[in-house]
Design a protein around this motif. Structure first.
Motif, PDB file in Angstrom:
ATOM      1  N   VAL A 286      -0.573  95.630  -5.009  1.00 13.40           N
ATOM      2  CA  VAL A 286       0.057  94.686  -4.093  1.00 13.40           C
ATOM      3  C   VAL A 286      -0.261  95.141  -2.679  1.00 13.40           C
ATOM      4  N   LEU A 287      -0.730  94.212  -1.864  1.00 13.42           N
ATOM      5  CA  LEU A 287      -1.143  94.540  -0.502  1.00 13.42           C
ATOM      6  C   LEU A 287      -0.117  94.002   0.482  1.00 13.42           C
ATOM      7  N   PHE A 288       0.386  94.875   1.339  1.00 11.26           N
ATOM      8  CA  PHE A 288       1.330  94.462   2.374  1.00 11.26           C
ATOM      9  C   PHE A 288       0.644  94.565   3.728  1.00 11.26           C
ATOM     10  N   TYR A 289       0.615  93.465   4.459  1.00  8.08           N
ATOM     11  CA  TYR A 289      -0.057  93.414   5.755  1.00  8.08           C
ATOM     12  C   TYR A 289       0.885  93.944   6.834  1.00  8.08           C
ATOM     13  N   SER A 290       0.615  95.142   7.303  1.00 12.15           N
ATOM     14  CA  SER A 290       1.468  95.802   8.288  1.00 12.15           C
ATOM     15  C   SER A 290       1.183  95.296   9.693  1.00 12.15           C
ATOM     16  N   ARG A 291       2.239  95.015  10.453  1.00 13.13           N
ATOM     17  CA  ARG A 291       2.071  94.565  11.840  1.00 13.13           C
ATOM     18  C   ARG A 291       2.953  95.372  12.790  1.00 13.13           C
ATOM     19  N   THR A 292       3.059  96.666  12.554  1.00 11.27           N
ATOM     20  CA  THR A 292       3.910  97.492  13.415  1.00 11.27           C
ATOM     21  C   THR A 292       3.165  98.049  14.620  1.00 11.27           C
ATOM     22  N   ASN A 293       1.834  97.929  14.636  1.00 10.96           N
ATOM     23  CA  ASN A 293       1.044  98.406  15.778  1.00 10.96           C
ATOM     24  C   ASN A 293       1.142  97.384  16.899  1.00 10.96           C
ATOM     25  N   VAL A 294       1.963  97.675  17.915  1.00 12.81           N
ATOM     26  CA  VAL A 294       2.223  96.726  18.995  1.00 12.81           C
ATOM     27  C   VAL A 294       0.940  96.407  19.751  1.00 12.81           C
ATOM     28  N   ASN A 295       0.039  97.363  19.876  1.00 14.08           N
ATOM     29  CA  ASN A 295      -1.196  97.131  20.631  1.00 14.08           C
ATOM     30  C   ASN A 295      -2.139  96.179  19.897  1.00 14.08           C
ATOM     31  N   ALA A 296      -2.122  96.249  18.560  1.00  8.33           N
ATOM     32  CA  ALA A 296      -3.026  95.402  17.782  1.00  8.33           C
ATOM     33  C   ALA A 296      -2.417  94.044  17.471  1.00  8.33           C
ATOM     34  N   ALA A 297      -1.088  93.995  17.332  1.00  9.35           N
ATOM     35  CA  ALA A 297      -0.408  92.743  16.976  1.00  9.35           C
ATOM     36  C   ALA A 297       0.015  92.021  18.244  1.00  9.35           C
ATOM     37  N   ASN A 299       0.555  88.493  20.837  1.00  9.14           N
ATOM     38  CA  ASN A 299       1.253  87.205  20.792  1.00  9.14           C
ATOM     39  C   ASN A 299       2.601  87.284  20.074  1.00  9.14           C
ATOM     40  N   GLY A 300       3.290  88.406  20.243  1.00  4.17           N
ATOM     41  CA  GLY A 300       4.616  88.519  19.662  1.00  4.17           C
ATOM     42  C   GLY A 300       4.644  88.655  18.160  1.00  4.17           C
ATOM     43  N   ARG A 301       3.532  89.085  17.561  1.00  5.15           N
ATOM     44  CA  ARG A 301       3.458  89.147  16.104  1.00  5.15           C
ATOM     45  C   ARG A 301       3.820  90.519  15.550  1.00  5.15           C
ATOM     46  N   ALA A 302       4.157  91.472  16.395  1.00  3.15           N
ATOM     47  CA  ALA A 302       4.496  92.820  15.926  1.00  3.15           C
ATOM     48  C   ALA A 302       5.820  92.797  15.176  1.00  3.15           C
ATOM     49  N   LEU A 303       5.900  93.632  14.156  1.00  3.68           N
ATOM     50  CA  LEU A 303       7.103  93.718  13.337  1.00  3.68           C
ATOM     51  C   LEU A 303       7.792  95.053  13.588  1.00  3.68           C
ATOM     52  N   ASP A 304       9.118  95.022  13.711  1.00  5.17           N
ATOM     53  CA  ASP A 304       9.884  96.239  13.933  1.00  5.17           C
ATOM     54  C   ASP A 304       9.665  97.202  12.761  1.00  5.17           C
ATOM     55  N   PRO A 305       9.330  98.478  13.013  1.00  4.25           N
ATOM     56  CA  PRO A 305       9.042  99.431  11.925  1.00  4.25           C
ATOM     57  C   PRO A 305      10.184  99.565  10.917  1.00  4.25           C
ATOM     58  N   LEU A 306      11.429  99.533  11.395  1.00  2.26           N
ATOM     59  CA  LEU A 306      12.570  99.654  10.482  1.00  2.26           C
ATOM     60  C   LEU A 306      12.629  98.448   9.546  1.00  2.26           C
ATOM     61  N   LEU A 307      12.387  97.263  10.088  1.00  2.67           N
ATOM     62  CA  LEU A 307      12.398  96.056   9.271  1.00  2.67           C
ATOM     63  C   LEU A 307      11.261  96.091   8.250  1.00  2.67           C
ATOM     64  N   GLU A 308      10.110  96.629   8.661  1.00  3.95           N
ATOM     65  CA  GLU A 308       8.993  96.718   7.726  1.00  3.95           C
ATOM     66  C   GLU A 308       9.343  97.616   6.542  1.00  3.95           C
ATOM     67  N   GLU A 309      10.013  98.734   6.803  1.00  2.00           N
ATOM     68  CA  GLU A 309      10.407  99.623   5.706  1.00  2.00           C
ATOM     69  C   GLU A 309      11.372  98.920   4.758  1.00  2.00           C
ATOM     70  N   GLN A 310      12.262  98.104   5.309  1.00  6.38           N
ATOM     71  CA  GLN A 310      13.193  97.352   4.472  1.00  6.38           C
ATOM     72  C   GLN A 310      12.451  96.340   3.594  1.00  6.38           C
ATOM     73  N   LEU A 311      11.433  95.697   4.176  1.00  9.00           N
ATOM     74  CA  LEU A 311      10.634  94.737   3.412  1.00  9.00           C
ATOM     75  C   LEU A 311       9.884  95.424   2.277  1.00  9.00           C
ATOM     76  N   LEU A 312       9.297  96.589   2.567  1.00  9.62           N
ATOM     77  CA  LEU A 312       8.566  97.324   1.536  1.00  9.62           C
ATOM     78  C   LEU A 312       9.500  97.750   0.403  1.00  9.62           C
ATOM     79  N   ALA A 313      10.717  98.160   0.757  1.00 13.97           N
ATOM     80  CA  ALA A 313      11.694  98.549  -0.265  1.00 13.97           C
ATOM     81  C   ALA A 313      12.063  97.345  -1.135  1.00 13.97           C
ATOM     82  N   ALA A 314      12.186  96.180  -0.511  1.00 12.60           N
ATOM     83  CA  ALA A 314      12.527  94.973  -1.258  1.00 12.60           C
ATOM     84  C   ALA A 314      11.393  94.586  -2.206  1.00 12.60           C
ATOM     85  N   ILE A 315      10.154  94.744  -1.756  1.00 11.92           N
ATOM     86  CA  ILE A 315       8.998  94.422  -2.601  1.00 11.92           C
ATOM     87  C   ILE A 315       8.959  95.340  -3.814  1.00 11.92           C
ATOM     88  N   ARG A 316       9.158  96.634  -3.585  1.00 16.58           N
ATOM     89  CA  ARG A 316       9.139  97.586  -4.706  1.00 16.58           C
ATOM     90  C   ARG A 316      10.281  97.306  -5.676  1.00 16.58           C
TER      91      ARG A 316
END
Length: 359
Positions: A286-297, A299-316
């Motif tokens: 399963v591939l999760f597209y990470s958007r926590t790199n503020v410099n790379a993401a 147009n406001g597409r960056a995701l808060d790192p804490l929220l990303e960890e919560q999403l990954l936990a939900a996927i698992r």
């Protein structure tokens, strides 16, 4: 294997009722021609308004892939992603822009309009990255109209140097030149479509850019090296032969479900036949597209790192719930651990090996 999907190209619906009768009569005439001369159906017809040869109904088959309309049947079409934003006006604009248009290809029923021009000049002009401007014109001052096309910036009799090419050529240009993601979804699908309907010996005219070369060299090295003339912007080219171009309804182009993606999918299947799982990679992930790199993401597409960890936990947790707890979840950002951009071959392998792509 499902039967080969046959595609038919047709013109877009007229925007004004005053043109409806003309189109009905023209359609009836073309239909009558096919009935009378069923075995000699013309490849092109001449538009009396412009004098250009336009592509008439064309049969395209894709025998090696599952056609997209079998994956996404009409009774259960895909929908666009939902936008969650604290600015309500952005949500309204997004839903209005991407509502019904997600089901369209360039706002055409299936494929974009195609013109075949004889003894024409061509140039792709310098413009901003989010604008497309090209011209195709004849010595008689006829030129192609439509989104992304403009009146030539020089006359046919100009003293500027002109490159002369003899043979059959295909030209394509659109917005976002050099932007990695846009080449994948705004350039490649139409290039693949034009490749599928033109002579295998036809040469493509594309503006030279490292991103374009990188993409095409990975997808099809022979095509990139032998079937493309890499041109410069503002370089005027005279084609002594046929020049095939496409005319979109709008730019940016709208790509959605379903047939419009099949020529590109077929191209990928032809040139990258390997599949996963195989002897080397026994299991999909399963591939999760990470958007926590503020410099790379941008147009406001960056995701808060804490929220990303919560999403990954939900996927698992969901994988465990449905008996797939042993499936690895890979965080994908397009970069390696040191922050270097992954080569396309590595990115492709990660995407092909995914049973689900979330992000």
């Amino acid at each position: 294997m499902p039967p080969a999907r046959q595609y038919s190209w047709e013109r877009p619906k007229p925007r004004y009722k005053s043109r409806l009768t003309w189109y009905l009569l023209a359609g009836a005439a073309v239909f009558g021609l096919f009935v009378i001369r069923e075995e000699e159906a013309p490849t092109f017809y001449v538009d009396d308004n412009s004098g250009f040869r336009r592509l008439s109904p064309e049969v395209i088959t894709t025998p090696d892939i599952t056609p997209f309309d079998l994956i996404c049947p009409a009774e259960n079409p895909p929908t666009h992603a939902k936008l969650h934003h604290n600015d309500v006006t952005k949500v309204v604009h997004y839903n209005r822009t991407y509502g019904e248009t997600v089901k369209q290809w360039n706002a055409h029923p299936e494929f974009p309009e195609v013109l075949v021009l004889e003894d024409f000049y061509y140039a792709a002009w310098t413009s901003t990255s989010l604008k497309s401007e090209a011209s195709a014109w004849s010595s008689g001052d006829r030129y192609v109209h439509g989104p992304g096309w403009s009146k030539p910036k020089i006359s046919s009799e100009s003293n500027l140097p002109v490159i002369r090419l003899v043979g059959n050529y295909v030209a394509f240009h659109t917005w976002a030149l050099g932007l990695f993601g846009h080449f994948g979804h705004d350039w490649l699908p139409t290039i693949a479509f034009l490749r599928s309907i033109t002579d295998p010996e036809s040469i493509f005219l594309l503006v030279d850019h490292p991103t374009s070369r990188q993409y095409l060299s990975f997808l099809d090295p022979h095509f990139a090296n032998n079937r493309v003339v890499w041109i410069k912007q503002d370089q005027v080219i005279r084609i002594e032969g046929n020049l095939t171009v496409q005319v979109p309804v709008d730019i940016p182009n709208v790509y959605g479900c379903c047939y419009g993606w099949d020529p590109l999918r077929q191209w990928i299947a032809e040139k990258h036949a390997d599949r996963i799982p195989n002897e080397v990679v026994p299991q999909k992930h399963v591939l999760f597209y990470s958007r926590t790199n503020v410099n790379a993401a941008e147009n406001g597409r960056a995701l808060d790192p804490l929220l990303e960890e919560q999403l990954l936990a939900a996927i698992r947790s969901k994988l465990q719930q449905y008996g797939r707890g042993d499936v690895p979840v890979i965080r994908f950002s397009g970069e390696d651990a040191a922050g270097n951009v992954l080569p396309l071959v590595n990115q492709f392998a990660l995407l092909r090996g995914a049973s689900a792509w979330i992000g």
